[in-house]
Design an enzyme around this catalytic site. Structure first.
Site: not given
Ligand code: PAF
Length: 282
Positions: A30, A32-33, A154, A188
């Protein structure tokens, strides 16, 4: 734009790159990516994105099987952003044998908040990210990788991993991209019904309120915080959510803050069957 599936093909394609830049994803891309990709593009001489739904970071009852897999659409979006190389390994490419050697983040960071409610999550993330880093950056003197701040904890776990293993990779955080109403974009969100989608902004509003109250109590934060957090949790529950946590933490290490610390408000809650997370630096 090239699309490769095996680590060998990936390394071959990267043979002449001196300083790759990298965005790891689980696909279903999306806006964001795509913002991560735009940020990563000028950071190196070959921009790589990976698409891999990593079984290791899902608990048995979670949505590994139903997680949306949209490789063709994802590749079209990446190409439009000027991505040079897509690494889309099959499970057998990345995990040819059961992955018994794993990376366990420090418990003081990896076992709290998300790690508490999703035990093993950060071990799964750290293990796959280490493997992806080794696939993309092996033999390179320098590289850069971009992670979204939406997954705030993360990002901190990855920074710690890179520091502890002395990896020559600069880690960049990318600001959260939100929908018009303020909902943080997430793959999600696609699970939400129309009514739930209307309601979903309540998590962000709850974090904003909690943040404001924390700032108003900044002089005696540690004393007031437990009551403020408990009330925020109850309010969200009363609206039909099942919150895991709504909390104000020290930005530096996500521990309980003291007066004067830079703060971040973090939350995770389930709306119907969908678990959403969000955060806000204050
Ligand atoms: O943030 C994510 O989409 C996942 O946790 C990642 C960093 C690709 C690892 O699978």
């Amino acid at each position: 734009m090239k699309i490769v599936h095996s680590i060998e093909e990936l390394r071959l394609q990267l043979a002449n790159a001196q300083c790759p830049s990298f965005v790891p994803t689980m696909g279903n891309l999306h806006a964001g990516h795509l913002a991560l990709v735009r940020q990563a593009k000028p950071l190196g001489d070959c921009m790589v994105a990976s698409i891999f739904v990593n079984r290791l970071q899902f608990l048995p009852h979670e949505d590994f099987d139903s997680y949306p897999r949209t490789l063709q659409e994802d590749c079209a979006k990446l190409e439009a952003e000027g991505c040079d190389l897509v690494f889309a390994p099959r499970e057998s490419d990345l995990y040819p044998q059961p992955q018994t050697v794993k990376v366990h983040p420090d418990a003081s960071l990896g076992d709290i908040l998300e790690g508490h409610f999703r035990p093993g999550f950060f071990t799964g993330v750290s293990t796959v990210v280490m493997k992806l880093f080794m696939s993309v950056f092996a033999g390179k003197a320098q590289g850069a990788a971009v992670f979204g701040k939406k997954d705030y904890q993360q990002l901190m776990v990855i920074r710690q991993l890179v520091k502890q293993f002395a990896l020559p990779i600069d880690i960049h955080g990318s600001e959260i991209i939100r929908a018009e109403d303020g909902l943080a974009l997430s793959s999600r969100n696609g699970y939400l019904s129309e009514t739930e989608r209307q309601q979903a902004i309540e998590l962000h509003l709850a974090l904003r309120d909690l943040g404001r109250q924390a700032q108003a109590s900044a002089h005696a934060l540690a004393e007031h915080l437990p009551a403020l957090e408990a009330r925020a949790l109850q309010d969200l529950q009363a609206r039909g959510w099942q919150p895991d946590y709504l909390t104000v933490r020290r930005r530096e290490d996500l521990q309980i803050p003291q007066a004067g610390d830079a703060l971040v408000v973090l939350g995770a809650a389930r709306l119907g069957k969908t678990r959403l997370i969000d955060n806000l630096e204050i």
